[in-house]
Design an enzyme around this catalytic site. Structure first.
Site, PDB file in Angstrom:
ATOM      1  CB  CYS A  47      -0.852  -0.041   1.263  1.00  0.00           C
ATOM      2  SG  CYS A  47      -1.834   1.423   1.601  1.00  0.00           S
ATOM      3  CD  GLU A  50       2.759  -1.537   3.997  1.00  0.00           C
ATOM      4  OE1 GLU A  50       1.999  -1.439   3.032  1.00  0.00           O
ATOM      5  OE2 GLU A  50       2.409  -1.900   5.136  1.00  0.00           O
ATOM      6  CG  MET A  51       4.895   2.899  -1.550  1.00  0.00           C
ATOM      7  SD  MET A  51       6.325   1.867  -1.905  1.00  0.00           S
ATOM      8  CE  MET A  51       7.371   3.050  -2.741  1.00  0.00           C
ATOM      9  CB  CYS A  99     -12.025  -3.545  20.999  1.00  0.00           C
ATOM     10  SG  CYS A  99     -12.834  -2.020  21.576  1.00  0.00           S
ATOM     11  CB  CYS A 102     -13.341   1.597  22.518  1.00  0.00           C
ATOM     12  SG  CYS A 102     -13.379   1.676  20.725  1.00  0.00           S
ATOM     13  CB  CYS A 105     -16.249  -0.306  18.966  1.00  0.00           C
ATOM     14  SG  CYS A 105     -14.675  -0.754  18.205  1.00  0.00           S
ATOM     15  CB  CYS A 113     -11.068   0.180  17.313  1.00  0.00           C
ATOM     16  SG  CYS A 113     -10.802  -0.898  18.727  1.00  0.00           S
TER      17      CYS A 113
HETATM   18  P1  NAD Z   1      -0.186   5.685  -4.232  1.00  0.00           P
HETATM   19  O1  NAD Z   1       1.188   6.136  -3.955  1.00  0.00           O
HETATM   20  O2  NAD Z   1      -0.404   4.475  -5.058  1.00  0.00           O
HETATM   21  O3  NAD Z   1      -1.038   6.870  -4.911  1.00  0.00           O
HETATM   22  C1  NAD Z   1      -0.812   8.234  -4.722  1.00  0.00           C
HETATM   23  C2  NAD Z   1      -1.107   8.962  -6.044  1.00  0.00           C
HETATM   24  O4  NAD Z   1      -1.002  10.360  -5.823  1.00  0.00           O
HETATM   25  C3  NAD Z   1      -0.139   8.627  -7.182  1.00  0.00           C
HETATM   26  O5  NAD Z   1      -0.862   8.271  -8.343  1.00  0.00           O
HETATM   27  C4  NAD Z   1       0.653   9.925  -7.383  1.00  0.00           C
HETATM   28  O6  NAD Z   1       1.032  10.135  -8.734  1.00  0.00           O
HETATM   29  C5  NAD Z   1      -0.361  10.958  -6.931  1.00  0.00           C
HETATM   30  N1  NAD Z   1       0.234  12.231  -6.485  1.00  0.00           N
HETATM   31  C6  NAD Z   1       1.339  12.422  -5.727  1.00  0.00           C
HETATM   32  N2  NAD Z   1       1.536  13.745  -5.506  1.00  0.00           N
HETATM   33  C7  NAD Z   1       0.537  14.386  -6.148  1.00  0.00           C
HETATM   34  C8  NAD Z   1       0.183  15.770  -6.283  1.00  0.00           C
HETATM   35  N3  NAD Z   1       0.905  16.729  -5.696  1.00  0.00           N
HETATM   36  N4  NAD Z   1      -0.917  16.080  -7.001  1.00  0.00           N
HETATM   37  C9  NAD Z   1      -1.658  15.121  -7.601  1.00  0.00           C
HETATM   38  N5  NAD Z   1      -1.377  13.792  -7.510  1.00  0.00           N
HETATM   39  C10 NAD Z   1      -0.300  13.435  -6.778  1.00  0.00           C
HETATM   40  O7  NAD Z   1      -0.848   5.486  -2.790  1.00  0.00           O
HETATM   41  P2  NAD Z   1      -2.232   4.769  -2.352  1.00  0.00           P
HETATM   42  O8  NAD Z   1      -1.940   3.373  -1.944  1.00  0.00           O
HETATM   43  O9  NAD Z   1      -3.284   5.027  -3.336  1.00  0.00           O
HETATM   44  O10 NAD Z   1      -2.513   5.585  -0.998  1.00  0.00           O
HETATM   45  C11 NAD Z   1      -2.868   6.949  -1.068  1.00  0.00           C
HETATM   46  C12 NAD Z   1      -2.812   7.598   0.298  1.00  0.00           C
HETATM   47  O11 NAD Z   1      -3.792   7.019   1.152  1.00  0.00           O
HETATM   48  C13 NAD Z   1      -1.478   7.439   1.036  1.00  0.00           C
HETATM   49  O12 NAD Z   1      -1.201   8.660   1.700  1.00  0.00           O
HETATM   50  C14 NAD Z   1      -1.775   6.357   2.043  1.00  0.00           C
HETATM   51  O13 NAD Z   1      -0.897   6.454   3.163  1.00  0.00           O
HETATM   52  C15 NAD Z   1      -3.192   6.720   2.409  1.00  0.00           C
HETATM   53  N6  NAD Z   1      -3.983   5.657   3.063  1.00  0.00           N
HETATM   54  C16 NAD Z   1      -4.857   6.074   4.022  1.00  0.00           C
HETATM   55  C17 NAD Z   1      -5.678   5.131   4.624  1.00  0.00           C
HETATM   56  C18 NAD Z   1      -6.707   5.560   5.621  1.00  0.00           C
HETATM   57  O14 NAD Z   1      -7.262   4.725   6.322  1.00  0.00           O
HETATM   58  N7  NAD Z   1      -7.022   6.835   5.704  1.00  0.00           N
HETATM   59  C19 NAD Z   1      -5.569   3.781   4.280  1.00  0.00           C
HETATM   60  C20 NAD Z   1      -4.684   3.425   3.258  1.00  0.00           C
HETATM   61  C21 NAD Z   1      -3.894   4.358   2.650  1.00  0.00           C
HETATM   62 ZN    ZN Z   2      -3.029   0.599   3.452  1.00  0.00          ZN
END
Ligand code: NAD
Ligand code: ZN
Length: 375
Positions: A47, A50-51, A99, A102, A105, A113
């Site tokens: 995801c 992780e990046m 859980c 809380c 939940c 949670c």
């Molecule tokens: P991803 O890296 O695959 O996608 C990000 C996209 O944003 C890419 O296509 C990239 O080209 C684009 N991007 C980067 N900078 C940009 C800018 N300035 N303007 C326009 N586009 C831009 O990542 P993903 O897996 O799709 O995750 C997206 C985000 O969601 C991450 O920040 C991740 O940590 C977050 N996330 C949040 C939750 C949550 O529960 N809220 C869960 C999972 C992931």
């Molecule tokens: Zn994720």
């Protein structure tokens, strides 16, 4: 061979320090303690979160650590007092636990949670780790640690799913798909005929588009700086896509020009304070709703004019798409099995766990939406 109660030696992608590549190494996985489950992970996505962990030296993680939180697998054994899953069950790992006790939940609208916070320590409830590598304890990540052939997870962070579900697909329901789809359906409650914009067209953003489409949005505008993402976005439901770098004007003005009065629902799926501000400013001044889905690094401050709120706009967060995790993930898997949505467009690559650093590179260079790793 029955491994119940025994230490399992297996392979895992270990992260020794910020900036280092992931190292495939043999680790030891202790048996599950009370209210814990040991799982044979079969498939896990990589995801965007992780990046961020790999790129950010200040991620607040403890090292060494086993990352990975978009997993699906089969229960190998359960600890004392586990009643909701048993050996042989197909399960999905949940970075956000439920859980059931809380305030979040118990609140019908909440899903954050309180037990999530414990995952920050990288340790299980008793303050110890179930992993060791080269004699050193290895920390858990996100309640899950799915970049390992075997992992130990709290029962409240695991949910049983349909026994015939394909794990190499439904692992995306563990995070990316549910996060984006739910942000549109559950958090924003996108309405039929509405206009939407989605900033960031990675796995999460594309899933937001799928949610907007399922909710009956009339117009869904994808926004990304990488044009290569546009074709996929249109395939899953974007009606048009734009690159902010193609315009002289700020992107919010472009969206105002395109829609006349701003979009009704706007989603930030990048995790960048500047795009959060632009996404909010792109919303309709009276009833526009902006949802932050992207992960903003801890300590990030937003620079937003308070005046934007005077006319009624709102800005809200969304974790795991607003779903109560244990309750909804098995239902989402059933919906997938009933063909209510398709995960194939999100899976651009499938590799063995050994190739995890190639998957990291594919994400880094923007060539991949989701790479599913097989274990
Ligand atoms: P991803 O890296 O695959 O996608 C990000 C996209 O944003 C890419 O296509 C990239 O080209 C684009 N991007 C980067 N900078 C940009 C800018 N300035 N303007 C326009 N586009 C831009 O990542 P993903 O897996 O799709 O995750 C997206 C985000 O969601 C991450 O920040 C991740 O940590 C977050 N996330 C949040 C939750 C949550 O529960 N809220 C869960 C999972 C992931
Ligand atoms: Zn994720």
């Amino acid at each position: 061979m029955n491994t119940t109660g025994k230490v399992i030696r297996c392979r895992a992608a270990t992260h020794w320090k910020p900036g280092a590549p992931l190292a495939i190494e043999e680790i030891e996985v202790a048996p599950p303690k009370a209210k814990e489950v040991r799982i044979k992970i079969m498939a896990t996505g990589l995801c965007g979160t992780e990046m961020k962990m790999l790129a950010n030296p200040n991620s607040h993680n403890n090292y060494p650590i086993i990352l990975g939180h978009e997993g699906a697998g089969i229960v190998e054994s359960v600890g004392e007092g586990v009643s909701t899953v048993k050996t042989g069950d197909k399960v999905i790992t949940l970075f956000l636990p439920q859980c059931g006790e809380c305030a979040s939940c118990l609140n019908p609208g909440g899903n954050f949670c309180v037990q999530f916070k414990q995952s920050k320590t990288g340790l299980m409830s008793d303050g110890t780790s179930r992993f060791t590598c080269k004699g050193k304890p290895v920390y858990h990540f996100g309640n899950t640690s799915t970049f390992s052939e075997y992992t130990v997870i709290k029962e409240i962070s695991v949910t049983k799913i349909d026994a015939v579900a394909p794990l190499e697909k439904v692992c995306l329901i563990s995070c990316g798909f549910s996060t984006g789809y739910g942000a549109a359906i559950t958090t924003a409650k996108v309405t039929p005929g509405s206009s939407c914009a989605v900033f960031g067209l990675g796995g999460v953003g594309l899933s937001v588009i799928m949610g907007c489409k399922a909710a009956g949005a009339a117009r869904i505008i994808g926004v990304d700086v990488n044009k290569d993402k546009f074709e996929k976005a249109k395939e899953v439901g974007a009606t048009e896509c734009i690159n902010p770098q193609d315009f002289e004007k700020p992107i919010q003005e472009v969206l105002f020009d395109m829609t006349g009065a701003g979009v009704e629902f706007c989603f930030e799926a990048i995790g960048n304070p500047a795009t959060v501000a632009a996404a909010l400013a792109s919303c309709h001044e009276s009833h526009g709703v902006c949802v932050i889905v992207g992960l903003l690094a801890a300590g990030t401050q937003l620079n937003i004019s308070g005046w934007l709120f005077f006319s009624g706009r709102s800005l809200k967060g969304s974790v795991f798409g607003g779903w109560k995790s244990r309750e909804n993930v098995s239902k989402l898997v059933s919906d997938y099995m009933a063909k209510k949505f398709n995960l194939d467009p999100l899976i651009t690559h499938t590799l063995n766990l050994d190739k995890i650093n190639e998957a990291v590179e594919l994400m880094k260079t923007g060539k991949c939406i989701r790479c599913v790793l097989l274990l």
